[in-house]
Scaffold this motif. Structure first.
Motif, PDB file in Angstrom:
ATOM      1  N   ILE A  50      48.519  43.226  48.831  1.00 59.01           N
ATOM      2  CA  ILE A  50      47.874  43.057  47.528  1.00 59.01           C
ATOM      3  C   ILE A  50      46.386  43.259  47.695  1.00 59.01           C
ATOM      4  CG2 ILE A  50      47.281  41.378  45.734  1.00 59.01           C
ATOM      5  CD1 ILE A  50      50.052  40.279  45.909  1.00 59.01           C
ATOM      6  N   LEU A  51      45.870  44.251  47.018  1.00 63.60           N
ATOM      7  CA  LEU A  51      44.454  44.563  47.080  1.00 63.60           C
ATOM      8  C   LEU A  51      43.692  43.554  46.226  1.00 63.60           C
ATOM      9  CD1 LEU A  51      42.191  46.556  47.924  1.00 63.60           C
ATOM     10  CD2 LEU A  51      42.691  47.833  45.828  1.00 63.60           C
ATOM     11  N   VAL A  52      42.763  42.830  46.855  1.00 63.53           N
ATOM     12  CA  VAL A  52      41.936  41.851  46.150  1.00 63.53           C
ATOM     13  C   VAL A  52      40.523  42.411  46.083  1.00 63.53           C
ATOM     14  CG1 VAL A  52      41.085  39.480  46.113  1.00 63.53           C
ATOM     15  CG2 VAL A  52      43.378  39.966  47.019  1.00 63.53           C
ATOM     16  N   VAL A  53      40.036  42.642  44.868  1.00 67.98           N
ATOM     17  CA  VAL A  53      38.739  43.295  44.700  1.00 67.98           C
ATOM     18  C   VAL A  53      37.897  42.537  43.679  1.00 67.98           C
ATOM     19  CG1 VAL A  53      39.489  45.621  45.332  1.00 67.98           C
ATOM     20  CG2 VAL A  53      39.775  44.830  42.980  1.00 67.98           C
ATOM     21  N   PRO A  54      36.561  42.599  43.844  1.00 70.13           N
ATOM     22  CA  PRO A  54      35.697  41.989  42.819  1.00 70.13           C
ATOM     23  C   PRO A  54      35.916  42.648  41.457  1.00 70.13           C
ATOM     24  CG  PRO A  54      34.461  42.479  44.823  1.00 70.13           C
ATOM     25  CD  PRO A  54      35.784  43.144  44.974  1.00 70.13           C
ATOM     26  N   GLU A  55      36.006  43.980  41.464  1.00 71.32           N
ATOM     27  CA  GLU A  55      36.347  44.747  40.279  1.00 71.32           C
ATOM     28  C   GLU A  55      37.026  46.032  40.751  1.00 71.32           C
ATOM     29  OE1 GLU A  55      32.566  45.132  38.367  1.00 71.32           O
ATOM     30  OE2 GLU A  55      31.873  46.705  39.704  1.00 71.32           O
ATOM     31  N   LEU A  56      37.810  46.635  39.913  1.00 74.48           N
ATOM     32  CA  LEU A  56      38.617  47.788  40.308  1.00 74.48           C
ATOM     33  C   LEU A  56      38.048  49.045  39.680  1.00 74.48           C
ATOM     34  CD1 LEU A  56      41.184  48.791  41.779  1.00 74.48           C
ATOM     35  CD2 LEU A  56      42.420  48.441  39.622  1.00 74.48           C
ATOM     36  N   ASP A  57      37.599  49.978  40.534  1.00 75.37           N
ATOM     37  CA  ASP A  57      37.079  51.225  39.987  1.00 75.37           C
ATOM     38  C   ASP A  57      38.217  52.220  39.796  1.00 75.37           C
ATOM     39  OD1 ASP A  57      36.813  53.532  42.278  1.00 75.37           O
ATOM     40  OD2 ASP A  57      36.735  51.511  43.130  1.00 75.37           O
ATOM     41  N   ALA A  58      37.986  53.178  38.912  1.00 69.83           N
ATOM     42  CA  ALA A  58      39.041  54.116  38.529  1.00 69.83           C
ATOM     43  C   ALA A  58      39.494  54.980  39.695  1.00 69.83           C
ATOM     44  CB  ALA A  58      38.549  54.999  37.375  1.00 69.83           C
ATOM     45  N   ALA A  59      38.559  55.378  40.574  1.00 68.10           N
ATOM     46  CA  ALA A  59      38.923  56.238  41.697  1.00 68.10           C
ATOM     47  C   ALA A  59      39.894  55.526  42.635  1.00 68.10           C
ATOM     48  CB  ALA A  59      37.673  56.677  42.454  1.00 68.10           C
ATOM     49  N   ALA A  90      37.228  39.907  38.573  1.00 70.33           N
ATOM     50  CA  ALA A  90      36.571  39.976  37.269  1.00 70.33           C
ATOM     51  C   ALA A  90      37.599  39.945  36.153  1.00 70.33           C
ATOM     52  CB  ALA A  90      35.731  41.253  37.169  1.00 70.33           C
ATOM     53  N   ALA A  91      37.241  39.301  35.064  1.00 67.60           N
ATOM     54  CA  ALA A  91      38.107  39.313  33.885  1.00 67.60           C
ATOM     55  C   ALA A  91      37.893  40.620  33.133  1.00 67.60           C
ATOM     56  CB  ALA A  91      37.786  38.118  32.988  1.00 67.60           C
ATOM     57  N   GLY A 128      51.804  51.997  36.680  1.00 67.23           N
ATOM     58  CA  GLY A 128      52.859  51.037  36.970  1.00 67.23           C
ATOM     59  C   GLY A 128      52.558  50.112  38.120  1.00 67.23           C
ATOM     60  N   ILE A 129      51.305  49.979  38.517  1.00 70.34           N
ATOM     61  CA  ILE A 129      50.930  49.102  39.636  1.00 70.34           C
ATOM     62  C   ILE A 129      50.809  47.668  39.121  1.00 70.34           C
ATOM     63  CG2 ILE A 129      49.158  48.587  41.355  1.00 70.34           C
ATOM     64  CD1 ILE A 129      48.428  51.579  41.312  1.00 70.34           C
ATOM     65  N   PRO A 130      51.545  46.721  39.701  1.00 65.37           N
ATOM     66  CA  PRO A 130      51.401  45.323  39.269  1.00 65.37           C
ATOM     67  C   PRO A 130      49.945  44.872  39.397  1.00 65.37           C
ATOM     68  CG  PRO A 130      53.342  45.568  40.648  1.00 65.37           C
ATOM     69  CD  PRO A 130      52.600  46.875  40.723  1.00 65.37           C
ATOM     70  N   LEU A 131      49.443  44.188  38.395  1.00 61.08           N
ATOM     71  CA  LEU A 131      48.022  43.844  38.396  1.00 61.08           C
ATOM     72  C   LEU A 131      47.800  42.554  37.623  1.00 61.08           C
ATOM     73  CD1 LEU A 131      44.987  46.117  37.994  1.00 61.08           C
ATOM     74  CD2 LEU A 131      45.257  44.255  36.353  1.00 61.08           C
ATOM     75  N   ILE A 132      46.864  41.767  38.144  1.00 61.84           N
ATOM     76  CA  ILE A 132      46.368  40.607  37.408  1.00 61.84           C
ATOM     77  C   ILE A 132      44.847  40.655  37.444  1.00 61.84           C
ATOM     78  CG2 ILE A 132      46.399  39.061  39.433  1.00 61.84           C
ATOM     79  CD1 ILE A 132      47.188  36.785  37.500  1.00 61.84           C
ATOM     80  N   ALA A 133      44.216  40.354  36.328  1.00 60.51           N
ATOM     81  CA  ALA A 133      42.750  40.342  36.253  1.00 60.51           C
ATOM     82  C   ALA A 133      42.273  38.924  35.988  1.00 60.51           C
ATOM     83  CB  ALA A 133      42.263  41.279  35.158  1.00 60.51           C
ATOM     84  N   GLY A 134      41.027  38.665  36.404  1.00 55.46           N
ATOM     85  CA  GLY A 134      40.405  37.382  36.107  1.00 55.46           C
ATOM     86  C   GLY A 134      40.828  36.242  37.014  1.00 55.46           C
ATOM     87  N   ILE A 135      41.078  36.534  38.315  1.00 61.34           N
ATOM     88  CA  ILE A 135      41.480  35.442  39.218  1.00 61.34           C
ATOM     89  C   ILE A 135      40.288  34.605  39.651  1.00 61.34           C
ATOM     90  CG2 ILE A 135      43.451  36.780  40.049  1.00 61.34           C
ATOM     91  CD1 ILE A 135      41.887  37.062  42.731  1.00 61.34           C
ATOM     92  N   GLY A 136      39.062  35.094  39.414  1.00 63.22           N
ATOM     93  CA  GLY A 136      37.875  34.300  39.708  1.00 63.22           C
ATOM     94  C   GLY A 136      37.520  34.256  41.181  1.00 63.22           C
ATOM     95  N   ASP A 137      36.842  33.191  41.588  1.00 66.32           N
ATOM     96  CA  ASP A 137      36.272  33.097  42.941  1.00 66.32           C
ATOM     97  C   ASP A 137      37.175  32.382  43.930  1.00 66.32           C
ATOM     98  OD1 ASP A 137      33.955  34.374  42.082  1.00 66.32           O
ATOM     99  OD2 ASP A 137      33.039  32.494  41.430  1.00 66.32           O
ATOM    100  N   VAL A 138      38.462  32.329  43.653  1.00 65.24           N
ATOM    101  CA  VAL A 138      39.371  31.666  44.580  1.00 65.24           C
ATOM    102  C   VAL A 138      39.234  32.275  45.977  1.00 65.24           C
ATOM    103  CG1 VAL A 138      41.246  33.241  43.934  1.00 65.24           C
ATOM    104  CG2 VAL A 138      41.775  31.054  45.014  1.00 65.24           C
ATOM    105  N   GLU A 139      39.190  31.432  46.991  1.00 63.27           N
ATOM    106  CA  GLU A 139      39.016  31.913  48.361  1.00 63.27           C
ATOM    107  C   GLU A 139      40.317  32.550  48.847  1.00 63.27           C
ATOM    108  OE1 GLU A 139      37.825  30.250  52.820  1.00 63.27           O
ATOM    109  OE2 GLU A 139      37.615  28.963  51.055  1.00 63.27           O
TER     110      GLU A 139
END
Length: 770
Positions: free
Chosen positions: A386-395, A412-413, A427-438
């Motif tokens: 699972i890719l964890v990113v601050p924000e997801l760019d289109a590329a 980021a939300a 079709g990639i499973p995704l959740i946004a806005g998980i915040g600063d969880v370690e």
């Protein structure tokens, strides 16, 4: 033309403000803008000698306006006046105008050749638009005459008459010997001086608003013609088309588990060693980045426009010129590039519109692409985990292996970021806005977007069981999507698809037709009303995509809460209770008549049903049928969206073939809760027993077939209950059609205790019963 000097404690702040203001006018019309900011590129402070040098650069016989941020900036500017030639000092004006807003207003006004007094006055009014919008005390727009002649134009821009199109309007107006005014007919604001950026800003004209343009003076006619042409060109803004997206490659699930793969960390410049030719290094990196983006654009069918936007950011001439100037001062290429694009991202983040704020992600994506090339860092997209990113760019979203990556968790939300849009479309499973969880690297993580949960070290067996269950459900449902929805007790339900754009029909799997063609969405980006022929073409395309199965076309469903650019309406204090749906067209029937003509022509070739929205009275039904004329091959119905229509449905449906319940509005009106208001949205639950009782009443008393096309029909469990209540057609969003059909096939409707649902205490108890 006057010159302008910006004095600030921060170089980055000053450069960003100048960059924003410069965007408002064409390069060949910009005044000279000199900057005296910071003690160096990174150290805060002001320097009187630097200010005096800037005054020399910006000096003009027409005068120099100095904008400042705070404190010592004022003292440094005053001291600088003692260092320069007295003749130069006599032409300098210091202003207390707000730095950013005042600078934008000053640059736009100065570009028209206005005097120093006029530019200073306009800069001083820089906060007027913001103050007026927020209701601050003390905003007084000077009254102006409306003009001898006038015309009306419509604001077609998606985000209204914001700074850039407003600046273009001001520039056009000030090119004529005429006094031009604007009045917003939808809000009643105005008239205001159209040659003043701050006064135009106070109108806060939004998309679809009608503006009366008044003019007087020797060139009044020419000015009106120029404004009309500018409005027809969307005030210089490109028309935004909403991209149609398709499921491709990924599982399409909303749950995932896997080891955490952390990415998107800031590119480190620590190892970079500057050379003798930093410009050449930068040029090479930019050329390589451009080639990469062109490849992405040409190989990403649905999202090429995103990478075109990235290319535009990459090759922006103004930004590149600023960076070259910084390189001449001895700054290294990575530092110069980062400073400039950081400043631009900051500018975007300060904008009012949420969609525009999220474009800062695109700026940072372009920034980091070039920085990685400069410092020699490669970042391969992960193939698993699972890719964890601050924000997801289109590329990144476009190059992920959608068949292997477990999912993406974005700190980021926001759901309108280009990366989020691309990932979900694949079709990639995704959740946004998980915040600063370690999240430790490699640690097992899981998320369930349906439940809004993200877990570190989850119960893996439970998560995998959920994944297996949902994946199995989806696979079986999709495989059997073309099979009819016949319940175990032999009831045959028609499951159709809601269509907003043609692509919705193209991608629908297993739909028995369309139970709702939203014409106001289908043509929602059009600045001019579509002709009869253009509407026929669109309807035909939808019918072809659905293999000639019946399509139900809803006539224009517009209102004060959702205007069309080509059908402006007066502002209403409560648009949900105002002129919506059919109510609008009783006063303005011409657009409805064209649409009904297009529907009749389409019905001559393919099965078509037509339905009228927001009907309340029998008189409205009679009027609609009269406007329709001969039915020929058409089946005719109405939307049941208000409690009054539900309660008197027997009277309303007397001359109809069907009724379709819009559960979104019916729920909203029954519970007196705006579903878009977070404070009361939980009340607007379609499974509220009161709403279900109204649906049951419609089924029992309509005397014609009853459909549901609101959100409730897209919920498989709710769809089963609706079928048990006697609804025979369910129109759902495309991805849910197979799941709704599967749920119905697995159900014996005779075993559903509808009486218990209707008598339940609340929606939660109904869900428990389901």
């Amino acid at each position: 033309m006057i010159g302008i000097v910006v004095v600030s404690h921060s170089r980055a702040l000053a450069d960003a403000a100048v960059g924003l203001a410069s965007e408002m006018v064409a390069e060949d019309k910009r005044p000279v803008i000199a900057v005296a900011a910071g003690l160096d590129a990174t150290t805060f402070g002001t320097d009187a000698m630097a200010v005096s040098e800037a005054l020399g650069v910006a000096d003009s016989p027409d005068g120099v306006l100095v904008l400042l941020d705070l404190g010592s900036a004022v003292l440094s500017a005053e001291m600088a006046l003692e260092f320069v030639d007295p003749e130069v000092a006599s032409r300098v004006r210091l202003t207390s105008a707000p730095l950013v807003e005042g600078l934008v207003a000053a640059v736009v006004t100065a570009s028209t050749g206005a005097s120093l007094d006029a530019v200073a006055a306009e800069a001083a009014r820089g906060l007027a638009g913001k103050q007026d919008h927020l209701g601050d005390v003390g905003v007084v727009a000077a009254p102006v005459a409306a003009g001898d002649r006038s015309l009306e134009v419509v604001v077609g821009n998606e985000h209204g008459l914001h700074a850039r199109p407003a600046a273009r309007l001001v520039a056009v107006v000030n090119g004529f010997d005429a006094a031009v005014t604007l009045t917003d007919l939808d809000t009643g604001k105005g008239p205001v001086d159209a040659g003043s950026l701050s006064m135009v800003a106070t109108l806060n004209a939004q998309q679809g608003h009608r503006l009366r343009v008044g003019a007087s003076g020797p060139q009044a006619d020419e000015a009106l013609a120029a404004v009309e042409a500018l409005a027809a060109d969307n005030f210089g803004d490109a028309v935004v088309q909403k991209a149609a997206v398709a499921l491709a490659g990924g599982s399409g699930l909303d749950v995932a588990i896997g080891p955490a793969v952390l990415s998107g960390a800031e590119v480190s410049l620590d190892s970079y060693v500057a050379g003798d030719n930093e410009q050449a290094r930068l040029d090479t990196a930019v050329e390589t980045a451009a080639a990469e983006l062109r490849t992405l654009r040409d190989t990403t069918d649905a999202h090429g426009a995103i990478f075109d936007a990235h290319l535009a950011l990459l090759t922006d001439r103004k930004l590149l010129d600023e960076i070259r100037a910084t390189l001449v001062d001895g700054t290294s290429a990575p530092v110069a590039w980062k400073q400039t694009y950081d400043a631009l991202a900051t500018t975007f983040e300060a904008l009012d519109d949420p969609y525009q704020r999220e474009r800062a992600q695109d700026v940072r994506a372009v920034r980091d692409r070039v920085l990685r090339l400069l410092v020699g860092v490669t970042e391969e997209p992960p193939a698993d985990g699972i890719l964890v990113v601050p924000e997801l760019d289109a590329a990144t979203a476009a190059t992920l292996d959608a068949t292997k990556v477990a999912g993406v968790a974005v700190r980021a939300a926001g759901t309108t970021g280009h990366g989020v849009i691309v990932a979900r479309s694949r079709g990639i499973p995704l959740i946004a806005g998980i915040g600063d969880v370690e999240v430790p690297v490699g640690e097992m993580v899981a998320f369930d977007a349906r439940a809004g949960s993200f877990e570190v070290a989850p119960d893996a067996d439970a998560v995998r069981a959920t994944i297996a269950e949902r994946l199995g459900e989806r696979e079986r449902a999709v495989a059997e999507a073309s099979e009819p929805a016949i319940t175990r007790d032999g009831k045959h339900l028609h499951v159709l698809v809601n269509v907003g754009v043609v692509q919705d029909a193209v991608e629908a799997r297993g739909a028995d037709g369309s139970g709702l063609v939203r014409t106001e969405v289908l043509f929602g980006e059009w600045r001019a009303a579509p002709t009869v022929g253009e509407q026929v073409d669109a309807f035909r395309a939808i019918a072809r995509a659905l293999d000639g199965k019946p399509i139900t076309i809803r006539t224009w469903d517009v209102g004060g809460d959702k205007p069309l650019p080509f059908l402006p309406q007066d502002r209403e204090p409560n648009p949900f209770l105002g002129e919506r749906g059919i109510r609008v067209f009783r006063r303005r029937p011409e657009l409805l008549r064209d649409q009904l003509d297009a529907i009749r022509r389409t019905a001559a070739e393919t099965p078509v049903h037509v339905m009228f929205p927001m009907v309340t009275t029998a008189d409205e039904v009679a009027w609609a049928l009269e406007e329709l004329g001969p039915r020929d091959n058409l089946e005719v119905g109405i939307m049941v969206e208000v409690p009054a229509a539900a309660l008197r449905v027997h009277t309303l449906a007397r001359d109809l073939d069907f009724v379709s319940i819009g559960t979104n509005d019916l729920t909203q009106y029954t519970t007196a809760a705006d579903r878009t208001n977070a404070a009361v949205a939980p009340l607007a639950d379609g499974l509220d027993p009161a709403v279900l009782q109204l649906i049951s009443h419609v089924v029992q008393n309509a005397g014609v077939r009853v459909a549901v096309c609101g959100d409730l029909a897209s919920d498989p469990q709710a769809a089963v209950l609706l079928a048990a209540l006697g609804v025979t057609e369910l129109s759902a969003i495309g991805p849910q059609v197979p799941l709704v059909k599967a749920a119905l096939r697995q159900t014996d409707l005779s075993q559903i205790d509808t009486a218990a649902a209707l008598a339940a205490r609340d929606a939660a108890q109904v869900r428990g019963l389901l």
